[in-house]
Write a protein that holds these residues in place. Structure first.
Motif, PDB file in Angstrom:
ATOM      1  N   GLN A 100     -16.097 -17.735   0.457  1.00 28.85           N
ATOM      2  CA  GLN A 100     -16.010 -16.398   0.724  1.00 28.85           C
ATOM      3  C   GLN A 100     -14.923 -15.915  -0.632  1.00 28.85           C
ATOM      4  O   GLN A 100     -15.167 -14.693  -1.248  1.00 28.85           O
ATOM      5  CB  GLN A 100     -15.297 -16.010   1.801  1.00 28.85           C
ATOM      6  N   ALA A 101     -13.787 -16.693  -0.713  1.00 23.39           N
ATOM      7  CA  ALA A 101     -12.982 -16.322  -1.765  1.00 23.39           C
ATOM      8  C   ALA A 101     -13.233 -16.399  -3.323  1.00 23.39           C
ATOM      9  O   ALA A 101     -13.033 -15.392  -4.009  1.00 23.39           O
ATOM     10  CB  ALA A 101     -11.657 -17.397  -1.709  1.00 23.39           C
ATOM     11  N   ARG A 102     -14.404 -17.221  -3.357  1.00 19.88           N
ATOM     12  CA  ARG A 102     -15.035 -17.223  -4.804  1.00 19.88           C
ATOM     13  C   ARG A 102     -15.689 -16.087  -4.983  1.00 19.88           C
ATOM     14  O   ARG A 102     -16.013 -15.731  -6.145  1.00 19.88           O
ATOM     15  CB  ARG A 102     -15.690 -18.406  -5.071  1.00 19.88           C
ATOM     16  N   SER A 103     -16.357 -15.446  -3.916  1.00 18.68           N
ATOM     17  CA  SER A 103     -17.319 -14.407  -4.056  1.00 18.68           C
ATOM     18  C   SER A 103     -16.704 -12.886  -4.105  1.00 18.68           C
ATOM     19  O   SER A 103     -17.265 -11.897  -4.176  1.00 18.68           O
ATOM     20  CB  SER A 103     -18.339 -14.435  -2.904  1.00 18.68           C
ATOM     21  N   TRP A 104     -15.283 -13.008  -3.585  1.00 14.43           N
ATOM     22  CA  TRP A 104     -14.673 -11.668  -3.701  1.00 14.43           C
ATOM     23  C   TRP A 104     -14.418 -11.112  -5.217  1.00 14.43           C
ATOM     24  O   TRP A 104     -14.330 -11.884  -6.046  1.00 14.43           O
ATOM     25  CB  TRP A 104     -13.209 -11.993  -3.010  1.00 14.43           C
ATOM     26  N   ARG A 105     -14.645  -9.769  -5.304  1.00 12.54           N
ATOM     27  CA  ARG A 105     -14.631  -8.987  -6.364  1.00 12.54           C
ATOM     28  C   ARG A 105     -13.249  -8.134  -6.460  1.00 12.54           C
ATOM     29  O   ARG A 105     -12.576  -8.131  -5.332  1.00 12.54           O
ATOM     30  CB  ARG A 105     -15.658  -8.180  -6.560  1.00 12.54           C
ATOM     31  N   LYS A 106     -12.649  -8.022  -7.663  1.00 14.86           N
ATOM     32  CA  LYS A 106     -11.780  -7.232  -7.905  1.00 14.86           C
ATOM     33  C   LYS A 106     -10.542  -7.989  -7.397  1.00 14.86           C
ATOM     34  O   LYS A 106      -9.543  -7.251  -7.185  1.00 14.86           O
ATOM     35  CB  LYS A 106     -11.845  -6.014  -7.167  1.00 14.86           C
ATOM     36  N   LYS A 107     -10.531  -9.347  -7.742  1.00 15.96           N
ATOM     37  CA  LYS A 107      -9.307 -10.143  -7.067  1.00 15.96           C
ATOM     38  C   LYS A 107      -7.956  -9.854  -8.321  1.00 15.96           C
ATOM     39  O   LYS A 107      -7.037  -9.643  -7.375  1.00 15.96           O
ATOM     40  CB  LYS A 107      -9.751 -11.561  -7.091  1.00 15.96           C
ATOM     41  N   LYS A 108      -8.442  -9.548  -9.173  1.00 14.22           N
ATOM     42  CA  LYS A 108      -7.325  -9.258 -10.233  1.00 14.22           C
ATOM     43  C   LYS A 108      -6.604  -7.738  -9.792  1.00 14.22           C
ATOM     44  O   LYS A 108      -5.522  -7.842  -9.880  1.00 14.22           O
ATOM     45  CB  LYS A 108      -7.708  -9.203 -11.686  1.00 14.22           C
ATOM     46  N   GLU A 109      -7.568  -6.848  -9.370  1.00 13.64           N
ATOM     47  CA  GLU A 109      -7.111  -5.764  -9.025  1.00 13.64           C
ATOM     48  C   GLU A 109      -6.229  -5.594  -7.822  1.00 13.64           C
ATOM     49  O   GLU A 109      -5.286  -5.178  -7.869  1.00 13.64           O
ATOM     50  CB  GLU A 109      -8.418  -4.664  -9.014  1.00 13.64           C
ATOM     51  N   VAL A 110      -6.570  -6.429  -6.816  1.00 18.90           N
ATOM     52  CA  VAL A 110      -5.961  -6.491  -5.659  1.00 18.90           C
ATOM     53  C   VAL A 110      -4.369  -6.976  -5.856  1.00 18.90           C
ATOM     54  O   VAL A 110      -3.627  -6.853  -5.616  1.00 18.90           O
ATOM     55  CB  VAL A 110      -6.590  -7.466  -4.620  1.00 18.90           C
ATOM     56  N   ALA A 111      -4.618  -8.378  -6.885  1.00 21.30           N
ATOM     57  CA  ALA A 111      -3.225  -8.942  -6.811  1.00 21.30           C
ATOM     58  C   ALA A 111      -2.378  -8.074  -7.962  1.00 21.30           C
ATOM     59  O   ALA A 111      -1.108  -7.921  -7.485  1.00 21.30           O
ATOM     60  CB  ALA A 111      -3.498 -10.222  -7.946  1.00 21.30           C
ATOM     61  N   LEU A 112      -2.871  -7.048  -8.869  1.00 22.36           N
ATOM     62  CA  LEU A 112      -1.799  -6.165  -9.378  1.00 22.36           C
ATOM     63  C   LEU A 112      -1.468  -5.278  -8.479  1.00 22.36           C
ATOM     64  O   LEU A 112      -0.285  -4.986  -8.681  1.00 22.36           O
ATOM     65  CB  LEU A 112      -2.812  -5.597 -10.639  1.00 22.36           C
ATOM     66  N   ALA A 113      -2.206  -4.721  -7.604  1.00 23.26           N
ATOM     67  CA  ALA A 113      -1.859  -3.845  -6.527  1.00 23.26           C
ATOM     68  C   ALA A 113      -0.786  -4.297  -5.738  1.00 23.26           C
ATOM     69  O   ALA A 113       0.171  -3.591  -5.457  1.00 23.26           O
ATOM     70  CB  ALA A 113      -2.947  -3.328  -5.919  1.00 23.26           C
ATOM     71  N   VAL A 114      -0.898  -5.354  -5.009  1.00 22.67           N
ATOM     72  CA  VAL A 114       0.106  -6.210  -4.313  1.00 22.67           C
ATOM     73  C   VAL A 114       1.499  -6.233  -5.140  1.00 22.67           C
ATOM     74  O   VAL A 114       2.365  -5.927  -4.522  1.00 22.67           O
ATOM     75  CB  VAL A 114      -0.563  -7.536  -3.925  1.00 22.67           C
ATOM     76  N   CYS A 115       1.281  -6.664  -6.362  1.00 22.12           N
ATOM     77  CA  CYS A 115       2.619  -6.907  -7.100  1.00 22.12           C
ATOM     78  C   CYS A 115       3.478  -5.577  -7.222  1.00 22.12           C
ATOM     79  O   CYS A 115       4.623  -5.239  -6.978  1.00 22.12           O
ATOM     80  CB  CYS A 115       2.332  -7.419  -8.438  1.00 22.12           C
ATOM     81  N   LEU A 116       2.515  -4.496  -7.683  1.00 26.43           N
ATOM     82  CA  LEU A 116       3.287  -3.026  -7.867  1.00 26.43           C
ATOM     83  C   LEU A 116       3.627  -2.541  -6.691  1.00 26.43           C
ATOM     84  O   LEU A 116       4.734  -2.061  -6.380  1.00 26.43           O
ATOM     85  CB  LEU A 116       2.028  -2.064  -8.375  1.00 26.43           C
ATOM     86  N   ILE A 117       2.969  -2.894  -5.457  1.00 20.36           N
ATOM     87  CA  ILE A 117       3.315  -2.176  -4.209  1.00 20.36           C
ATOM     88  C   ILE A 117       4.681  -2.863  -3.746  1.00 20.36           C
ATOM     89  O   ILE A 117       5.610  -2.135  -3.301  1.00 20.36           O
ATOM     90  CB  ILE A 117       2.280  -2.425  -3.062  1.00 20.36           C
ATOM     91  N   LEU A 118       4.908  -4.251  -3.850  1.00 23.36           N
ATOM     92  CA  LEU A 118       5.996  -4.878  -3.409  1.00 23.36           C
ATOM     93  C   LEU A 118       7.294  -4.520  -4.375  1.00 23.36           C
ATOM     94  O   LEU A 118       8.460  -4.390  -3.871  1.00 23.36           O
ATOM     95  CB  LEU A 118       5.718  -6.338  -3.523  1.00 23.36           C
ATOM     96  N   TRP A 119       7.102  -4.177  -5.687  1.00 21.65           N
ATOM     97  CA  TRP A 119       8.075  -3.716  -6.657  1.00 21.65           C
ATOM     98  C   TRP A 119       8.640  -2.343  -5.979  1.00 21.65           C
ATOM     99  O   TRP A 119       9.654  -1.904  -5.992  1.00 21.65           O
ATOM    100  CB  TRP A 119       7.658  -3.835  -8.047  1.00 21.65           C
ATOM    101  N   GLY A 120       7.606  -1.554  -5.852  1.00 20.54           N
ATOM    102  CA  GLY A 120       7.783  -0.205  -5.318  1.00 20.54           C
ATOM    103  C   GLY A 120       8.427  -0.018  -4.082  1.00 20.54           C
ATOM    104  O   GLY A 120       9.607   0.858  -3.846  1.00 20.54           O
ATOM    105  N   PHE A 121       8.187  -0.911  -3.173  1.00 21.01           N
ATOM    106  CA  PHE A 121       8.842  -1.094  -1.702  1.00 21.01           C
ATOM    107  C   PHE A 121      10.418  -1.448  -2.119  1.00 21.01           C
ATOM    108  O   PHE A 121      11.277  -0.909  -1.501  1.00 21.01           O
ATOM    109  CB  PHE A 121       8.286  -2.058  -0.894  1.00 21.01           C
ATOM    110  N   LEU A 122      10.459  -2.415  -2.987  1.00 20.81           N
ATOM    111  CA  LEU A 122      11.920  -3.064  -3.102  1.00 20.81           C
ATOM    112  C   LEU A 122      12.715  -1.872  -3.935  1.00 20.81           C
ATOM    113  O   LEU A 122      13.941  -1.631  -3.318  1.00 20.81           O
ATOM    114  CB  LEU A 122      11.957  -4.131  -3.868  1.00 20.81           C
ATOM    115  N   VAL A 123      12.256  -1.331  -4.638  1.00 20.11           N
ATOM    116  CA  VAL A 123      12.889  -0.224  -5.720  1.00 20.11           C
ATOM    117  C   VAL A 123      13.337   1.017  -4.597  1.00 20.11           C
ATOM    118  O   VAL A 123      14.405   1.544  -4.623  1.00 20.11           O
ATOM    119  CB  VAL A 123      12.411  -0.080  -6.800  1.00 20.11           C
ATOM    120  N   THR A 124      12.334   1.287  -3.836  1.00 22.75           N
ATOM    121  CA  THR A 124      12.602   2.424  -2.853  1.00 22.75           C
ATOM    122  C   THR A 124      13.744   2.190  -1.997  1.00 22.75           C
ATOM    123  O   THR A 124      14.610   2.999  -1.682  1.00 22.75           O
ATOM    124  CB  THR A 124      11.205   2.703  -1.999  1.00 22.75           C
ATOM    125  N   LEU A 125      13.806   0.861  -1.626  1.00 20.42           N
ATOM    126  CA  LEU A 125      14.917   0.436  -0.390  1.00 20.42           C
ATOM    127  C   LEU A 125      16.247   0.550  -1.308  1.00 20.42           C
ATOM    128  O   LEU A 125      17.265   0.867  -0.487  1.00 20.42           O
ATOM    129  CB  LEU A 125      14.320  -1.054   0.054  1.00 20.42           C
TER     130      LEU A 125
END
Length: 285
Positions: free
Chosen positions: A120-145
């Motif tokens: 399933q993991a090898r067939s998932w698409r947009k894995k790079k986009e998801v990884a980038l979104a996760v990284c941006l969200i966590l930085w946004g969360f920390l800066v907001t706090l």
């Protein structure tokens, strides 16, 4: 509320000299290790995967923590005046520390999905986009706090440049967020993912040397996470609960917090080494 403890510069500097000496090897080792990791990542930037994105985010967080350590060393020997520079340095230190913790958690979850559900993991698409979104969200969360609780580290609430006044505790909500979201939830996630990865690999008939190394690295990562981040979060709770009516500048809680902060900082030296080898051995493409 303002600080009610007189800051005697000479005694503060004298005590912090040991802290300054302790941070010197952390800076030197962390600088070279993270510089080597960055060089290795960008050397293969044409074949990056989602794992590379998480890894790069981890190295950026650790490197951002490392580059400000010289100011902490300088403060230990010469005492920086309490100013908004100190406010920035404190928030920068902890934002980057928690960015490292949360990115480590994301890598652990992603690694478990890759090993536990390989097809399933090898067939998932947009894995790079998801990884980038996760990284941006966590930085946004920390800066907001950091922005919400920015006044907790304003100059008038600092005893020295890197230490808050003992008579002014952090907001309880801030403590809860740091301990629960910044430590307990990541610890449970990493612990679950690591145990599942080890269990899956041990059940396989073919225990190649590569899989044994992977088990070793996963185990080491979990141990390092617990060893580095448990003391400082215990310190947050202790310093909030213990009455802070000390008549002396240095208390057992104060010394424990300093040591715990140093221990947490050493994690930036381990991340790049352990995850780089895991990336190289388990994610060849």
């Amino acid at each position: 509320m303002s600080c009610n403890i007189t800051n005697t510069t000479n005694s503060s500097c004298r005590v912090d000299t040991l802290e300054g000496l302790a941070y010197c090897p952390v800076f030197l080792l962390g600088f070279f290790v993270n510089a080597a990791a960055l060089r290795a990542f960008f050397a293969k930037r044409d074949s990056w995967t989602d794992t590379h994105i998480y890894m790069l985010n981890l190295v950026i967080a650790d490197s951002a923590l490392i580059v400000f350590i010289p100011l902490r060393i300088y403060n230990a020997f010469f005492c920086l005046p309490t100013s908004f520079l100190c406010t920035f340095l404190l928030f920068s230190h902890y934002i980057n520390m928690y960015a490292s913790i949360l990115t480590t958690t994301a890598i652990s979850v992603q690694r478990y999905l890759f090993i536990g559900f390989p097809l399933q993991a090898r067939s998932w698409r947009k894995k790079k986009e998801v990884a980038l979104a996760v990284c941006l969200i966590l930085w946004g969360f920390l800066v907001t706090l950091g922005f919400i609780f920015r006044e907790d580290n304003y100059p008038e609430k600092l005893w020295t440049c890197y230490e808050r006044c003992k008579n002014i505790p952090l907001h309880l909500e801030f403590i809860v967020i740091m301990v629960v979201c910044g430590y307990l939830a990541p610890l449970l996630s990493i612990g679950f993912c690591s145990s599942r990865i080890i269990s899956i690999l041990l059940k396989e008939d073919d225990m190649a040397e590569e899989k044994k190394r992977t088990i070793g690295i996963v185990t080491a990562n979990l141990i390092v996470f617990i060893a580095c981040y448990t003391p400082i979060h215990i310190s947050f709770i202790v310093n909030y609960k213990v009455p802070l009516n000390w008549q002396f500048e240095i208390s057992p809680e104060h010394v424990y917090l300093q040591v715990a902060e140093w221990v947490a900082s050493t994690n930036c030296c381990f991340d790049s080494v352990s995850y780089y080898f895991l990336l190289k051995r388990f994610y060849p493409n």
